[in-house]
Design a protein around this motif. Sequence first.
Motif, PDB file in Angstrom:
ATOM      1  N   VAL A  70       0.832  -1.202   0.000  1.00  0.00           N
ATOM      2  CA  VAL A  70       0.000   0.000   0.000  1.00  0.00           C
ATOM      3  C   VAL A  70       0.866   1.251   0.000  1.00  0.00           C
ATOM      4  N   GLN A  71       1.880   1.282   0.865  1.00  0.00           N
ATOM      5  CA  GLN A  71       2.752   2.452   0.947  1.00  0.00           C
ATOM      6  C   GLN A  71       3.490   2.700  -0.366  1.00  0.00           C
ATOM      7  N   ASP A  72       3.990   1.642  -0.990  1.00  0.00           N
ATOM      8  CA  ASP A  72       4.722   1.803  -2.244  1.00  0.00           C
ATOM      9  C   ASP A  72       3.796   2.229  -3.381  1.00  0.00           C
ATOM     10  N   ASN A  73       2.536   1.788  -3.334  1.00  0.00           N
ATOM     11  CA  ASN A  73       1.578   2.249  -4.329  1.00  0.00           C
ATOM     12  C   ASN A  73       1.367   3.753  -4.228  1.00  0.00           C
ATOM     13  N   VAL A  74       1.188   4.232  -3.004  1.00  0.00           N
ATOM     14  CA  VAL A  74       0.952   5.665  -2.804  1.00  0.00           C
ATOM     15  C   VAL A  74       2.178   6.474  -3.209  1.00  0.00           C
ATOM     16  N   ALA A  75       3.358   5.935  -2.952  1.00  0.00           N
ATOM     17  CA  ALA A  75       4.599   6.669  -3.214  1.00  0.00           C
ATOM     18  C   ALA A  75       5.064   6.578  -4.656  1.00  0.00           C
ATOM     19  N   PHE A  76       4.391   5.779  -5.484  1.00  0.00           N
ATOM     20  CA  PHE A  76       4.904   5.490  -6.824  1.00  0.00           C
ATOM     21  C   PHE A  76       5.099   6.757  -7.660  1.00  0.00           C
ATOM     22  N   GLY A  77       4.111   7.654  -7.637  1.00  0.00           N
ATOM     23  CA  GLY A  77       4.224   8.875  -8.433  1.00  0.00           C
ATOM     24  C   GLY A  77       5.396   9.739  -8.003  1.00  0.00           C
ATOM     25  N   LEU A  78       5.682   9.744  -6.712  1.00  0.00           N
ATOM     26  CA  LEU A  78       6.828  10.505  -6.213  1.00  0.00           C
ATOM     27  C   LEU A  78       8.136   9.903  -6.712  1.00  0.00           C
ATOM     28  N   ARG A  79       8.127   8.591  -6.830  1.00  0.00           N
ATOM     29  CA  ARG A  79       9.339   7.912  -7.329  1.00  0.00           C
ATOM     30  C   ARG A  79       9.654   8.346  -8.756  1.00  0.00           C
ATOM     31  N   THR A  80       8.621   8.486  -9.583  1.00  0.00           N
ATOM     32  CA  THR A  80       8.849   8.888 -10.977  1.00  0.00           C
ATOM     33  C   THR A  80       9.348  10.323 -11.072  1.00  0.00           C
ATOM     34  N   GLN A  81       9.182  11.110  -9.999  1.00  0.00           N
ATOM     35  CA  GLN A  81       9.665  12.491  -9.985  1.00  0.00           C
ATOM     36  C   GLN A  81      11.079  12.589  -9.424  1.00  0.00           C
ATOM     37  N   GLY A  82      11.660  11.473  -9.069  1.00  0.00           N
ATOM     38  CA  GLY A  82      13.030  11.479  -8.575  1.00  0.00           C
ATOM     39  C   GLY A  82      13.170  11.881  -7.122  1.00  0.00           C
ATOM     40  N   ILE A  83      12.081  11.843  -6.360  1.00  0.00           N
ATOM     41  CA  ILE A  83      12.141  12.196  -4.940  1.00  0.00           C
ATOM     42  C   ILE A  83      12.781  11.047  -4.163  1.00  0.00           C
ATOM     43  N   SER A  84      13.574  11.372  -3.168  1.00  0.00           N
ATOM     44  CA  SER A  84      14.334  10.368  -2.422  1.00  0.00           C
ATOM     45  C   SER A  84      13.407   9.356  -1.751  1.00  0.00           C
ATOM     46  N   ARG A  85      13.917   8.172  -1.521  1.00  0.00           N
ATOM     47  CA  ARG A  85      13.140   7.103  -0.898  1.00  0.00           C
ATOM     48  C   ARG A  85      12.638   7.526   0.477  1.00  0.00           C
ATOM     49  N   HIS A  86      13.483   8.185   1.250  1.00  0.00           N
ATOM     50  CA  HIS A  86      13.079   8.629   2.591  1.00  0.00           C
ATOM     51  C   HIS A  86      11.908   9.610   2.516  1.00  0.00           C
ATOM     52  N   GLU A  87      11.996  10.603   1.623  1.00  0.00           N
ATOM     53  CA  GLU A  87      10.924  11.587   1.490  1.00  0.00           C
ATOM     54  C   GLU A  87       9.653  10.941   0.956  1.00  0.00           C
ATOM     55  N   ARG A  88       9.792   9.977   0.035  1.00  0.00           N
ATOM     56  CA  ARG A  88       8.621   9.283  -0.501  1.00  0.00           C
ATOM     57  C   ARG A  88       7.857   8.585   0.617  1.00  0.00           C
ATOM     58  N   ARG A  89       8.595   7.918   1.478  1.00  0.00           N
ATOM     59  CA  ARG A  89       7.952   7.176   2.560  1.00  0.00           C
ATOM     60  C   ARG A  89       7.288   8.125   3.567  1.00  0.00           C
ATOM     61  N   ASP A 109      -2.034   1.819   9.380  1.00  0.00           N
ATOM     62  CA  ASP A 109      -1.788   0.492   9.938  1.00  0.00           C
ATOM     63  C   ASP A 109      -1.770  -0.593   8.860  1.00  0.00           C
ATOM     64  N   HIS A 110      -2.147  -0.229   7.640  1.00  0.00           N
ATOM     65  CA  HIS A 110      -2.177  -1.193   6.535  1.00  0.00           C
ATOM     66  C   HIS A 110      -1.088  -0.892   5.504  1.00  0.00           C
ATOM     67  N   ALA A 111      -0.139  -0.048   5.861  1.00  0.00           N
ATOM     68  CA  ALA A 111       0.857   0.432   4.898  1.00  0.00           C
ATOM     69  C   ALA A 111       1.652  -0.688   4.247  1.00  0.00           C
ATOM     70  N   HIS A 112       1.894  -1.764   4.968  1.00  0.00           N
ATOM     71  CA  HIS A 112       2.756  -2.819   4.437  1.00  0.00           C
ATOM     72  C   HIS A 112       1.970  -4.024   3.910  1.00  0.00           C
ATOM     73  N   LYS A 113       0.659  -3.852   3.778  1.00  0.00           N
ATOM     74  CA  LYS A 113      -0.156  -4.904   3.184  1.00  0.00           C
ATOM     75  C   LYS A 113      -0.174  -4.755   1.660  1.00  0.00           C
ATOM     76  N   LEU A 114      -0.604  -5.823   0.997  1.00  0.00           N
ATOM     77  CA  LEU A 114      -0.819  -5.778  -0.442  1.00  0.00           C
ATOM     78  C   LEU A 114      -2.276  -5.423  -0.720  1.00  0.00           C
ATOM     79  N   PRO A 115      -2.573  -4.832  -1.881  1.00  0.00           N
ATOM     80  CA  PRO A 115      -3.947  -4.419  -2.177  1.00  0.00           C
ATOM     81  C   PRO A 115      -4.985  -5.523  -2.005  1.00  0.00           C
ATOM     82  N   ARG A 116      -4.625  -6.778  -2.330  1.00  0.00           N
ATOM     83  CA  ARG A 116      -5.603  -7.868  -2.239  1.00  0.00           C
ATOM     84  C   ARG A 116      -6.028  -8.153  -0.797  1.00  0.00           C
ATOM     85  N   GLU A 117      -5.288  -7.624   0.168  1.00  0.00           N
ATOM     86  CA  GLU A 117      -5.626  -7.830   1.574  1.00  0.00           C
ATOM     87  C   GLU A 117      -6.586  -6.773   2.104  1.00  0.00           C
ATOM     88  N   LEU A 118      -6.987  -5.829   1.264  1.00  0.00           N
ATOM     89  CA  LEU A 118      -7.851  -4.730   1.678  1.00  0.00           C
ATOM     90  C   LEU A 118      -9.255  -4.896   1.111  1.00  0.00           C
TER      91      LEU A 118
END
Length: 267
Positions: A89-108, A122-131
Amino acid sequence: MAELCFEQVSKVYAGHPAVVDVDLTVPSGSFTALIGPSGCGKTTLLEIAAALIPATTGRVLLGGRPITRPGPETAIVFQHHNLFEWMTVQDNVAFGLRTQGISRHERRLRAGRLLADVGLIDHAHKLPRELSGGMRQRVAIARALVLNPQVLLMDEPFSSLDYQTRRVMQRYLLAMWHHAQATVVMVTHDLDEAIALADQIVLFSGSPGRIVETIHIPLERPRQPEDSRLQEIRTHLRHHLEKEVALGEFTAAELEALRREGMTADL
Protein backbone atom coordinates in the motif's frame (compact mmCIF):
# COMPACT_ATOMS: atom_id res chain seq x y z
CA MET A 1 -5.72 25.47 -7.19
CA ALA A 2 -6.43 26.60 -10.73
CA GLU A 3 -9.39 27.07 -13.03
CA LEU A 4 -9.93 24.30 -15.59
CA CYS A 5 -11.40 25.33 -18.96
CA PHE A 6 -12.57 23.22 -21.90
CA GLU A 7 -12.70 25.32 -25.07
CA GLN A 8 -14.66 23.89 -28.01
CA VAL A 9 -13.36 20.39 -27.25
CA SER A 10 -14.38 17.62 -29.66
CA LYS A 11 -13.14 14.06 -30.02
CA VAL A 12 -13.70 11.82 -33.03
CA TYR A 13 -12.84 8.12 -33.18
CA ALA A 14 -12.62 6.57 -36.67
CA GLY A 15 -15.08 9.09 -38.03
CA HIS A 16 -17.51 8.77 -35.10
CA PRO A 17 -17.77 11.79 -32.77
CA ALA A 18 -17.63 11.00 -29.04
CA VAL A 19 -18.01 14.58 -27.73
CA VAL A 20 -18.77 17.73 -29.68
CA ASP A 21 -17.96 21.40 -29.00
CA VAL A 22 -17.67 21.19 -25.23
CA ASP A 23 -17.26 24.59 -23.58
CA LEU A 24 -16.99 24.28 -19.82
CA THR A 25 -15.36 26.27 -17.04
CA VAL A 26 -14.61 24.54 -13.74
CA PRO A 27 -13.85 27.25 -11.16
CA SER A 28 -10.70 26.95 -9.09
CA GLY A 29 -11.23 24.81 -5.99
CA SER A 30 -14.75 23.79 -6.99
CA PHE A 31 -16.38 20.37 -7.31
CA THR A 32 -18.07 19.56 -10.64
CA ALA A 33 -20.05 16.41 -11.47
CA LEU A 34 -20.64 15.21 -15.05
CA ILE A 35 -23.96 13.44 -15.63
CA GLY A 36 -25.21 11.80 -18.82
CA PRO A 37 -26.20 8.48 -20.40
CA SER A 38 -23.58 5.79 -20.91
CA GLY A 39 -21.35 6.33 -23.92
CA CYS A 40 -21.79 10.09 -24.13
CA GLY A 41 -18.06 10.85 -23.81
CA LYS A 42 -17.73 11.85 -20.17
CA THR A 43 -14.74 9.59 -19.59
CA THR A 44 -13.24 10.83 -22.86
CA LEU A 45 -13.31 14.39 -21.50
CA LEU A 46 -11.45 13.33 -18.36
CA GLU A 47 -8.81 11.55 -20.43
CA ILE A 48 -8.36 14.64 -22.60
CA ALA A 49 -8.05 16.84 -19.48
CA ALA A 50 -5.39 14.46 -18.12
CA ALA A 51 -3.60 14.57 -21.51
CA LEU A 52 -3.93 10.78 -21.81
CA ILE A 53 -5.51 11.26 -25.24
CA PRO A 54 -5.52 14.34 -27.52
CA ALA A 55 -8.61 16.31 -28.46
CA THR A 56 -9.50 16.25 -32.15
CA THR A 57 -10.31 19.94 -31.96
CA GLY A 58 -10.28 22.49 -29.17
CA ARG A 59 -8.11 22.58 -26.08
CA VAL A 60 -8.10 22.32 -22.29
CA LEU A 61 -6.53 25.05 -20.18
CA LEU A 62 -5.35 24.87 -16.58
CA GLY A 63 -4.77 28.26 -15.01
CA GLY A 64 -4.86 29.77 -18.51
CA ARG A 65 -2.20 27.45 -19.93
CA PRO A 66 -2.93 24.61 -22.39
CA ILE A 67 -2.54 21.08 -21.04
CA THR A 68 -0.33 19.29 -23.55
CA ARG A 69 1.07 16.33 -21.62
CA PRO A 70 0.47 14.41 -18.38
CA GLY A 71 1.96 16.08 -15.32
CA PRO A 72 1.75 16.16 -11.52
CA GLU A 73 -0.63 19.12 -11.61
CA THR A 74 -3.40 16.79 -12.83
CA ALA A 75 -4.27 13.43 -11.24
CA ILE A 76 -6.92 10.91 -12.26
CA VAL A 77 -8.72 8.18 -10.30
CA PHE A 78 -10.49 5.49 -12.32
CA GLN A 79 -13.52 3.32 -11.62
CA HIS A 80 -11.21 0.41 -10.84
CA HIS A 81 -8.44 1.34 -8.46
CA ASN A 82 -5.62 0.16 -10.80
CA LEU A 83 -3.26 -0.43 -7.91
CA PHE A 84 -0.07 -2.41 -8.46
CA GLU A 85 -0.94 -5.74 -6.87
CA TRP A 86 2.70 -6.69 -6.24
CA MET A 87 3.45 -3.46 -4.35
CA THR A 88 2.59 -2.65 -0.77
CA VAL A 89 0.00 0.00 0.00
CA GLN A 90 2.75 2.45 0.95
CA ASP A 91 4.72 1.80 -2.24
CA ASN A 92 1.58 2.25 -4.33
CA VAL A 93 0.95 5.67 -2.80
CA ALA A 94 4.60 6.67 -3.21
CA PHE A 95 4.90 5.49 -6.82
CA GLY A 96 4.22 8.88 -8.43
CA LEU A 97 6.83 10.51 -6.21
CA ARG A 98 9.34 7.91 -7.33
CA THR A 99 8.85 8.89 -10.98
CA GLN A 100 9.66 12.49 -9.98
CA GLY A 101 13.03 11.48 -8.58
CA ILE A 102 12.14 12.20 -4.94
CA SER A 103 14.33 10.37 -2.42
CA ARG A 104 13.14 7.10 -0.90
CA HIS A 105 13.08 8.63 2.59
CA GLU A 106 10.92 11.59 1.49
CA ARG A 107 8.62 9.28 -0.50
CA ARG A 108 7.95 7.18 2.56
CA LEU A 109 7.33 10.21 4.75
CA ARG A 110 4.84 11.76 2.35
CA ALA A 111 3.08 8.48 1.62
CA GLY A 112 2.85 7.79 5.34
CA ARG A 113 1.23 11.18 5.99
CA LEU A 114 -1.40 10.56 3.31
CA LEU A 115 -2.11 7.06 4.60
CA ALA A 116 -2.55 8.48 8.09
CA ASP A 117 -4.98 11.06 6.68
CA VAL A 118 -7.09 8.33 5.07
CA GLY A 119 -6.95 6.06 8.12
CA LEU A 120 -4.79 3.37 6.50
CA ILE A 121 -1.40 3.84 8.14
CA ASP A 122 -1.79 0.49 9.94
CA HIS A 123 -2.18 -1.19 6.53
CA ALA A 124 0.86 0.43 4.90
CA HIS A 125 2.76 -2.82 4.44
CA LYS A 126 -0.16 -4.90 3.18
CA LEU A 127 -0.82 -5.78 -0.44
CA PRO A 128 -3.95 -4.42 -2.18
CA ARG A 129 -5.60 -7.87 -2.24
CA GLU A 130 -5.63 -7.83 1.57
CA LEU A 131 -7.85 -4.73 1.68
CA SER A 132 -11.58 -4.19 1.23
CA GLY A 133 -12.94 -2.43 -1.85
CA GLY A 134 -13.42 0.85 -0.01
CA MET A 135 -9.92 0.69 1.43
CA ARG A 136 -8.42 0.07 -2.01
CA GLN A 137 -10.19 3.14 -3.37
CA ARG A 138 -8.85 5.17 -0.46
CA VAL A 139 -5.36 4.05 -1.44
CA ALA A 140 -6.04 5.08 -5.06
CA ILE A 141 -7.18 8.53 -3.95
CA ALA A 142 -4.18 8.89 -1.63
CA ARG A 143 -1.91 7.93 -4.53
CA ALA A 144 -3.45 10.74 -6.58
CA LEU A 145 -3.33 13.34 -3.81
CA VAL A 146 0.26 12.65 -2.72
CA LEU A 147 1.40 14.64 -5.76
CA ASN A 148 -0.53 17.71 -4.52
CA PRO A 149 -2.39 18.05 -7.84
CA GLN A 150 -4.21 21.21 -8.78
CA VAL A 151 -6.92 19.14 -10.49
CA LEU A 152 -8.35 15.78 -9.41
CA LEU A 153 -10.27 13.90 -12.12
CA MET A 154 -12.48 11.00 -10.98
CA ASP A 155 -14.21 8.47 -13.23
CA GLU A 156 -17.01 6.79 -11.23
CA PRO A 157 -14.58 6.00 -8.40
CA PHE A 158 -17.20 4.46 -6.09
CA SER A 159 -19.47 2.64 -8.55
CA SER A 160 -18.24 -0.84 -7.58
CA LEU A 161 -18.85 -0.30 -3.85
CA ASP A 162 -21.92 -1.27 -1.85
CA TYR A 163 -24.36 1.45 -0.82
CA GLN A 164 -23.12 2.03 2.72
CA THR A 165 -19.42 1.96 1.78
CA ARG A 166 -20.14 4.38 -1.05
CA ARG A 167 -21.75 6.89 1.32
CA VAL A 168 -18.82 6.64 3.72
CA MET A 169 -16.40 7.18 0.83
CA GLN A 170 -18.31 10.26 -0.30
CA ARG A 171 -17.94 11.84 3.14
CA TYR A 172 -14.27 10.91 3.15
CA LEU A 173 -13.79 12.46 -0.30
CA LEU A 174 -15.35 15.74 0.83
CA ALA A 175 -12.99 15.88 3.81
CA MET A 176 -9.95 15.15 1.65
CA TRP A 177 -11.06 17.67 -0.98
CA HIS A 178 -11.27 20.45 1.61
CA HIS A 179 -7.83 19.47 2.89
CA ALA A 180 -6.20 19.23 -0.55
CA GLN A 181 -7.98 22.31 -1.99
CA ALA A 182 -7.93 20.77 -5.46
CA THR A 183 -10.33 21.44 -8.34
CA VAL A 184 -12.40 18.26 -8.75
CA VAL A 185 -14.25 16.89 -11.78
CA MET A 186 -16.15 13.64 -11.20
CA VAL A 187 -18.06 11.43 -13.63
CA THR A 188 -20.92 9.64 -11.89
CA HIS A 189 -24.20 7.92 -12.71
CA ASP A 190 -25.39 8.24 -9.11
CA LEU A 191 -27.71 11.25 -8.96
CA ASP A 192 -27.66 11.38 -5.16
CA GLU A 193 -23.86 11.36 -5.23
CA ALA A 194 -23.75 14.30 -7.63
CA ILE A 195 -26.26 16.27 -5.56
CA ALA A 196 -24.46 15.57 -2.29
CA LEU A 197 -20.99 16.50 -3.54
CA ALA A 198 -21.04 18.96 -6.42
CA ASP A 199 -21.05 22.75 -6.67
CA GLN A 200 -22.22 22.36 -10.25
CA ILE A 201 -23.68 19.46 -12.22
CA VAL A 202 -23.11 19.39 -15.98
CA LEU A 203 -25.72 17.47 -17.99
CA PHE A 204 -24.70 15.81 -21.26
CA SER A 205 -26.80 14.61 -24.16
CA GLY A 206 -26.55 11.09 -25.50
CA SER A 207 -23.79 10.23 -27.97
CA PRO A 208 -22.21 12.31 -29.31
CA GLY A 209 -21.99 14.13 -26.01
CA ARG A 210 -22.90 17.80 -25.89
CA ILE A 211 -23.50 19.94 -22.83
CA VAL A 212 -27.24 20.43 -22.42
CA GLU A 213 -27.38 22.30 -19.13
CA THR A 214 -25.32 23.28 -16.09
CA ILE A 215 -27.03 23.26 -12.69
CA HIS A 216 -25.45 25.19 -9.80
CA ILE A 217 -26.02 24.05 -6.22
CA PRO A 218 -25.08 26.90 -3.85
CA LEU A 219 -25.88 24.91 -0.69
CA GLU A 220 -23.58 24.17 2.22
CA ARG A 221 -22.43 20.63 2.95
CA PRO A 222 -23.33 18.22 4.42
CA ARG A 223 -26.62 18.33 2.53
CA GLN A 224 -29.86 16.76 3.67
CA PRO A 225 -31.50 14.51 1.03
CA GLU A 226 -34.98 15.51 2.20
CA ASP A 227 -34.29 19.18 1.36
CA SER A 228 -37.00 20.14 -1.13
CA ARG A 229 -34.50 22.06 -3.26
CA LEU A 230 -32.35 18.95 -3.66
CA GLN A 231 -35.38 16.77 -4.38
CA GLU A 232 -36.38 19.15 -7.16
CA ILE A 233 -32.89 18.95 -8.68
CA ARG A 234 -32.92 15.16 -8.46
CA THR A 235 -36.25 14.96 -10.28
CA HIS A 236 -34.90 17.25 -12.99
CA LEU A 237 -31.77 15.08 -13.40
CA ARG A 238 -33.80 11.88 -13.56
CA HIS A 239 -36.09 13.29 -16.24
CA HIS A 240 -33.06 14.42 -18.25
CA LEU A 241 -31.47 10.98 -18.18
CA GLU A 242 -34.73 9.22 -19.03
CA LYS A 243 -35.19 11.54 -21.98
CA GLU A 244 -31.66 11.08 -23.33
CA VAL A 245 -31.80 7.30 -22.94
CA ALA A 246 -35.18 7.21 -24.73
CA LEU A 247 -33.84 9.34 -27.57
CA GLY A 248 -30.96 6.91 -27.97
CA GLU A 249 -33.08 3.75 -27.80
CA PHE A 250 -36.18 4.62 -29.84
CA THR A 251 -36.81 5.95 -33.34
CA ALA A 252 -38.80 9.14 -33.89
CA ALA A 253 -41.84 7.07 -34.92
CA GLU A 254 -41.59 4.90 -31.81
CA LEU A 255 -41.32 7.96 -29.56
CA GLU A 256 -44.38 9.50 -31.22
CA ALA A 257 -46.31 6.28 -30.62
CA LEU A 258 -45.27 6.31 -26.98
CA ARG A 259 -46.34 9.95 -26.67
CA ARG A 260 -49.77 9.08 -28.04
CA GLU A 261 -50.04 6.40 -25.40
CA GLY A 262 -49.19 9.01 -22.78
CA MET A 263 -46.03 7.15 -21.75
CA THR A 264 -43.48 9.82 -22.67
CA ALA A 265 -45.18 13.14 -22.10
CA ASP A 266 -41.90 14.76 -21.08
CA LEU A 267 -40.08 13.69 -24.24
